[in-house]
Enzyme design. Sequence first.
Site, PDB file in Angstrom:
ATOM      1  CG  HIS A 155     -24.884  16.317  -1.285  1.00 28.41           C
ATOM      2  ND1 HIS A 155     -24.740  15.565  -2.431  1.00 28.41           N
ATOM      3  CD2 HIS A 155     -24.851  17.621  -1.655  1.00 28.41           C
ATOM      4  CE1 HIS A 155     -24.633  16.390  -3.468  1.00 28.41           C
ATOM      5  NE2 HIS A 155     -24.701  17.645  -3.016  1.00 28.41           N
ATOM      6  CG  ASP A 172      -2.696 -16.379   5.235  1.00 26.55           C
ATOM      7  OD1 ASP A 172      -3.834 -15.915   5.428  1.00 26.55           O
ATOM      8  OD2 ASP A 172      -1.819 -15.773   4.588  1.00 26.55           O
ATOM      9  CE  LYS A 210      -3.085  -2.874  -0.078  1.00 24.42           C
ATOM     10  NZ  LYS A 210      -2.072  -3.895  -0.333  1.00 24.42           N
ATOM     11  CB  ILE A 230       0.270 -10.452  -4.913  1.00 31.42           C
ATOM     12  CG1 ILE A 230      -0.128 -10.692  -3.453  1.00 31.42           C
ATOM     13  CG2 ILE A 230       1.755 -10.066  -4.992  1.00 31.42           C
ATOM     14  CD1 ILE A 230       0.488 -11.934  -2.834  1.00 31.42           C
ATOM     15  N   GLY A 250       0.201 -14.636 -13.099  1.00 32.60           N
ATOM     16  CA  GLY A 250      -0.906 -14.667 -12.142  1.00 32.60           C
ATOM     17  C   GLY A 250      -1.560 -13.304 -12.022  1.00 32.60           C
ATOM     18  NE  ARG A 261       1.084 -15.525   1.263  1.00 31.54           N
ATOM     19  CZ  ARG A 261       2.367 -15.179   1.202  1.00 31.54           C
ATOM     20  NH1 ARG A 261       2.877 -14.668   0.099  1.00 31.54           N
ATOM     21  NH2 ARG A 261       3.156 -15.335   2.246  1.00 31.54           N
TER      22      ARG A 261
END
Length: 477
Positions: free
Chosen positions: A456, A324, A59, A196, A192, A284
């Site tokens: 707004h 993960d 980022k 990422i 890919g 991964r």
Amino acid sequence: MSTKQFDVVVIGGGPGGYIAAIRAAQLGFNTACIDEWKNEKGGPAPGGTCTNVGCIPSKALLQSSEHFEHANHHFADHGISADNVRIDIKKMIGRKDTVVKQNNDGILYLFKKNKVTFFHGRGSFVAAKDGLYEIKAGEEVILAKHVVLATGSNARQLPGAAFDEELILSNDGALQIGKTSGEVPKKLGVIGSGVIGLEMGSVWRRLGAEVTVLEGLPTFLGAVDESVAKEAAKLFKKQGLKIELGVKIGEVAKSKDGVTVAYTDAKGAAQTLSVDKLIISIGRVPNTVGLNPEAVGLKLDERGAIVVDDECKTNLPNVWAVGDVVRGPMLAHKAEEEGVAVAERIAGQHGHVNFNTIPWVIYTSPEIAWVGRTEQQLKADGVEYKAGQFPFLANGRARALGDTQGFVKFLADAKTDEILGVHIIGPFASELISEAVVAMEFKASAEDIARICHAHPSLSEATKEAALAIDKRTLNF
């Protein structure tokens, strides 16, 4: 010398691990966290892949490259002259490294604040004995009543193309491009078209690289709502990102000039891509390297992931696993939620993670974010639904920003009007999706969002208008 004993020992200091440790400590448990990530000086660098070579540094680079692109191509629209704009790649990478260190140091501070004992080194099982687990924590051996495994994941290697992090790069090497040379690669290849690959491809495309993305699947962003994926493909192509779908990768060869990829295109024709550097982004794999699961009989599945039930319990008593390294999406915020839930379950509470309301974000420009089911999933499941869409082109704040790409799309149950999915491509989609997550968690209807007053001018008005579009009653389009 007596061995240190803890109520909870967390192995892994990434988003799932450090959050689990902090929450366990908040709940009154004597808690330790073991993490082996090192900074360039060999010191501790907790935060896992996300902080060190994933979410956070990517980022930072995306922000730097976006500033550069705006200065070169969009400042003039605002009456701002910026001639001969240059970028110092080494300084850009240095800033990224500083951001990473700030996050590393922040986690160490949080451990100290919450009285979490931190061990710098690899954590692994030694044995199970007398209802406790012996854990190697760097150079020490400690005892734990409960163990939370949060060992994360590693980049998947492409057979025949091992990472050297110089020419053939994982996410780690991709974040270090230009650190020593200070140069932007003239040609960059990406295998890919996942998150990422697209994010890193976007960074270097903005900085001047010619970027080609090779994707094996015949569809682009298959997990994303089809209309969003179609819009993204159109916009990325317009930006100059070359994406080839349905390819079959052959030999990947290195030379002094770079990397050559032999592949077969979607039509079956043999092709060759020569690039200065190649990023491989094909997913991964769960990381249990060095954990020594055999010592205690911890069960892994065929992918190498730790087997858990719906509550993140493993096959061993008082051993849990999150993030993960277990089933489910490999997302930092999913790991965090599981970490909190496990700590609360250890305390006898009812920790909860709703997989149906986990948001997904791709930080390209425009950003892509979604939660819930896609239109193609609803069709496949035979669910009757209504769709509503509103373009940022008709949003006053987007016009003022000078960023009117994309739209917000709502999907709601045809009978009950319950929100089933929200899909956004456009400015600050990563922030806008939170309203949809809250709404879906509370089982809100599209009408609920349509009836809520939105400030707004704001981008969030596009969310309200998309909800109104469910019943074909948009006010500004």
